[in-house]
Design an enzyme around this catalytic site. Sequence first.
Site, PDB file in Angstrom:
ATOM      1  N   GLY A 265     -10.755  29.349   4.961  1.00  0.00           N
ATOM      2  CA  GLY A 265      -9.347  29.508   4.587  1.00  0.00           C
ATOM      3  C   GLY A 265      -9.213  30.434   3.386  1.00  0.00           C
ATOM      4  CD  GLN A 266      -3.976  32.410   2.167  1.00  0.00           C
ATOM      5  OE1 GLN A 266      -3.722  33.502   1.668  1.00  0.00           O
ATOM      6  NE2 GLN A 266      -3.059  31.473   2.283  1.00  0.00           N
TER       7      GLN A 266
ATOM      8  CE1 TYR B 168      -0.901  20.998  12.227  1.00  0.00           C
ATOM      9  CE2 TYR B 168       0.754  21.701  10.638  1.00  0.00           C
ATOM     10  CZ  TYR B 168       0.349  21.517  11.940  1.00  0.00           C
ATOM     11  OH  TYR B 168       1.194  21.861  12.977  1.00  0.00           O
ATOM     12  CB  THR B 169      -1.677  25.623   5.760  1.00  0.00           C
ATOM     13  OG1 THR B 169      -2.448  26.379   6.695  1.00  0.00           O
ATOM     14  CG2 THR B 169      -2.579  24.982   4.730  1.00  0.00           C
TER      15      THR B 169
ATOM     16  CE1 TYR C 278       1.152  22.242   4.214  1.00  0.00           C
ATOM     17  CE2 TYR C 278       2.974  22.904   2.803  1.00  0.00           C
ATOM     18  CZ  TYR C 278       1.622  22.833   3.054  1.00  0.00           C
ATOM     19  OH  TYR C 278       0.731  23.344   2.132  1.00  0.00           O
TER      20      TYR C 278
ATOM     21  CG  ASP D 139     -12.303  16.867  14.039  1.00  0.00           C
ATOM     22  OD1 ASP D 139     -11.172  17.211  13.613  1.00  0.00           O
ATOM     23  OD2 ASP D 139     -12.487  16.413  15.192  1.00  0.00           O
TER      24      ASP D 139
ATOM     25  CD1 TRP E  26       5.990  29.814  -2.584  1.00  0.00           C
ATOM     26  CD2 TRP E  26       6.689  31.893  -3.036  1.00  0.00           C
ATOM     27  NE1 TRP E  26       7.363  29.813  -2.581  1.00  0.00           N
ATOM     28  CE2 TRP E  26       7.817  31.070  -2.854  1.00  0.00           C
ATOM     29  CE3 TRP E  26       6.893  33.231  -3.343  1.00  0.00           C
ATOM     30  CZ2 TRP E  26       9.127  31.548  -2.961  1.00  0.00           C
ATOM     31  CZ3 TRP E  26       8.186  33.708  -3.451  1.00  0.00           C
ATOM     32  CH2 TRP E  26       9.287  32.878  -3.246  1.00  0.00           C
TER      33      TRP E  26
ATOM     34  CE  LYS F 297      -1.267  19.815   0.932  1.00  0.00           C
ATOM     35  NZ  LYS F 297      -2.739  19.948   1.145  1.00  0.00           N
TER      36      LYS F 297
ATOM     37  CB  THR G  58       2.450  22.302  -1.140  1.00  0.00           C
ATOM     38  OG1 THR G  58       3.499  23.255  -0.960  1.00  0.00           O
ATOM     39  CG2 THR G  58       2.912  20.989  -0.519  1.00  0.00           C
TER      40      THR G  58
HETATM   41  N1  NAP Z   1      -0.848  28.702   1.900  1.00  0.00           N
HETATM   42  C1  NAP Z   1       0.084  28.415   0.997  1.00  0.00           C
HETATM   43  O1  NAP Z   1       1.065  29.165   0.803  1.00  0.00           O
HETATM   44  C2  NAP Z   1      -0.026  27.148   0.186  1.00  0.00           C
HETATM   45  C3  NAP Z   1       0.998  26.861  -0.717  1.00  0.00           C
HETATM   46  C4  NAP Z   1       0.885  25.702  -1.487  1.00  0.00           C
HETATM   47  C5  NAP Z   1      -0.212  24.868  -1.327  1.00  0.00           C
HETATM   48  N2  NAP Z   1      -1.188  25.173  -0.422  1.00  0.00           N
HETATM   49  C6  NAP Z   1      -2.315  24.242  -0.286  1.00  0.00           C
HETATM   50  O2  NAP Z   1      -3.472  24.927  -0.759  1.00  0.00           O
HETATM   51  C7  NAP Z   1      -4.623  24.475  -0.016  1.00  0.00           C
HETATM   52  C8  NAP Z   1      -5.372  25.673   0.558  1.00  0.00           C
HETATM   53  O3  NAP Z   1      -4.488  26.370   1.443  1.00  0.00           O
HETATM   54  P1  NAP Z   1      -4.929  27.707   2.199  1.00  0.00           P
HETATM   55  O4  NAP Z   1      -3.753  28.617   2.202  1.00  0.00           O
HETATM   56  O5  NAP Z   1      -6.237  28.193   1.681  1.00  0.00           O
HETATM   57  O6  NAP Z   1      -5.125  27.138   3.664  1.00  0.00           O
HETATM   58  P2  NAP Z   1      -5.665  27.923   4.974  1.00  0.00           P
HETATM   59  O7  NAP Z   1      -5.958  29.344   4.641  1.00  0.00           O
HETATM   60  O8  NAP Z   1      -4.690  27.598   6.062  1.00  0.00           O
HETATM   61  O9  NAP Z   1      -7.046  27.188   5.256  1.00  0.00           O
HETATM   62  C9  NAP Z   1      -7.063  25.848   5.645  1.00  0.00           C
HETATM   63  C10 NAP Z   1      -8.477  25.465   6.002  1.00  0.00           C
HETATM   64  O10 NAP Z   1      -8.414  24.130   6.559  1.00  0.00           O
HETATM   65  C11 NAP Z   1      -9.178  24.110   7.752  1.00  0.00           C
HETATM   66  N3  NAP Z   1      -8.695  23.100   8.671  1.00  0.00           N
HETATM   67  C12 NAP Z   1      -7.478  23.026   9.266  1.00  0.00           C
HETATM   68  N4  NAP Z   1      -7.442  21.968  10.098  1.00  0.00           N
HETATM   69  C13 NAP Z   1      -8.656  21.379  10.021  1.00  0.00           C
HETATM   70  C14 NAP Z   1      -9.238  20.241  10.648  1.00  0.00           C
HETATM   71  N5  NAP Z   1      -8.577  19.498  11.537  1.00  0.00           N
HETATM   72  N6  NAP Z   1     -10.528  19.915  10.348  1.00  0.00           N
HETATM   73  C15 NAP Z   1     -11.218  20.669   9.471  1.00  0.00           C
HETATM   74  N7  NAP Z   1     -10.724  21.734   8.838  1.00  0.00           N
HETATM   75  C16 NAP Z   1      -9.453  22.102   9.119  1.00  0.00           C
HETATM   76  C17 NAP Z   1      -9.011  25.512   8.311  1.00  0.00           C
HETATM   77  O11 NAP Z   1      -9.995  25.758   9.270  1.00  0.00           O
HETATM   78  P3  NAP Z   1      -9.624  26.700  10.528  1.00  0.00           P
HETATM   79  O12 NAP Z   1      -9.233  28.017   9.945  1.00  0.00           O
HETATM   80  O13 NAP Z   1     -10.865  26.702  11.323  1.00  0.00           O
HETATM   81  O14 NAP Z   1      -8.439  26.022  11.199  1.00  0.00           O
HETATM   82  C18 NAP Z   1      -9.148  26.352   7.041  1.00  0.00           C
HETATM   83  O15 NAP Z   1     -10.489  26.536   6.689  1.00  0.00           O
HETATM   84  C19 NAP Z   1      -4.093  23.500   1.020  1.00  0.00           C
HETATM   85  O16 NAP Z   1      -4.206  22.188   0.541  1.00  0.00           O
HETATM   86  C20 NAP Z   1      -2.621  23.857   1.139  1.00  0.00           C
HETATM   87  O17 NAP Z   1      -1.840  22.761   1.579  1.00  0.00           O
HETATM   88  C21 NAP Z   1      -1.117  26.299   0.328  1.00  0.00           C
END
Ligand code: NAP
Length: 285
Positions: free
Chosen positions: A10-11, A60-61, A124, A35, A149, A128, A100
């Site tokens: 992920g990011q 789950y994002t 979502y 998983d 963001w 969270k 978030t």
């Molecule tokens: N993105 C945003 O704008 C944002 C904003 C505020 C907070 N956050 C929080 O910041 C954190 C990191 O977000 P991110 O943007 O880096 O997320 P991301 O890029 O969507 O990455 C999420 C990761 O979780 C894995 N994942 C999803 N479902 C899974 C499952 N069932 N079992 C195992 N792994 C699973 C994904 O694997 P796959 O790629 O293989 O599915 C990926 O490696 C999260 O807690 C998110 O809620 C994000």
Amino acid sequence: MKILVFGRIGQLGSALAEVLSDRYETRFIDQPELDLTVPESVRDHVQTYLPSIVINAAAYTAVDRAETEPELAHIINARAPESLAYACDEAGAVLIHYSTDYVFDGTASMPYTETAAVAPTGVYGQSKLAGEIAVASATQRYVILRTAWLYSAVGHNFVKTMLKLADSGQPVRVVADQVGSPTYAQDLARVTRSIIEVLNSSREDCFGLYHVTNSGTTSWHGLAQEIFRLAAHQDVVVQPISTEEYPTPAPRPAYTALDCSKLERVFGLTLPSWRDALARCIDSL
Ligand SMILES: NC(=O)c1ccc[n+]([C@@H]2O[C@H](COP(=O)([O-])OP(=O)(O)OC[C@H]3O[C@@H](n4cnc5c(N)ncnc54)[C@H](OP(=O)(O)O)[C@@H]3O)[C@@H](O)[C@H]2O)c1
């Protein structure tokens, strides 16, 4: 010190891999080995590796898809972190988890502190928030970082979407009445590393919930303008539109600036401005 990280591709997971791997003994796991749809399975990973710190960067994002998959979002974002927190507590490990700005309804006019009332407007955000509550109930030795963001050079995000649209030759319509703090995953990963350094010094008075974003705020429209300016696409016309003109399955909060002063008070950490962070991200692309 051994660190186990959930979510490698992920990011945030990719950024954590860059900043942690050369300094600590780390193990990153992702699907299918990990998983989160089977919350009980996370305990085995903790028991097998016996880390001092577990970082949960997996989630789950899909904000809009969550509206039609509420159970799945809840399992991955709340039940799995709960199970992980119990496993960490049992193994004597500290859990670092992320949440978030979407736990807030966006009706404030001043940045939200960690004690501000939560009221997520979509599935979502609800999932969270349930994860935050579950983690805090299962263990005392946790650090939850609420961010907002998020973007990076990897994965799907607003910055990369805008850059793809730049070549279309068409005006880009972007929502101008939602305000927040764009946050570079690299900066969030560096803050996480700094927090680990503090935890490693055996400080036991810094567990809890923190707000962590790049400093300053803008709208999606303001962010798009800055992306095009930095990427030398000044020719792209960015039209401001309202939230009503861009309906989404999940309602979006209008204002989610987060007050990050607790992070500075407790850890002595501040993040660079969102403009500085964005420039570094675009340079890296
Ligand atoms: N993105 C945003 O704008 C944002 C904003 C505020 C907070 N956050 C929080 O910041 C954190 C990191 O977000 P991110 O943007 O880096 O997320 P991301 O890029 O969507 O990455 C999420 C990761 O979780 C894995 N994942 C999803 N479902 C899974 C499952 N069932 N079992 C195992 N792994 C699973 C994904 O694997 P796959 O790629 O293989 O599915 C990926 O490696 C999260 O807690 C998110 O809620 C994000």
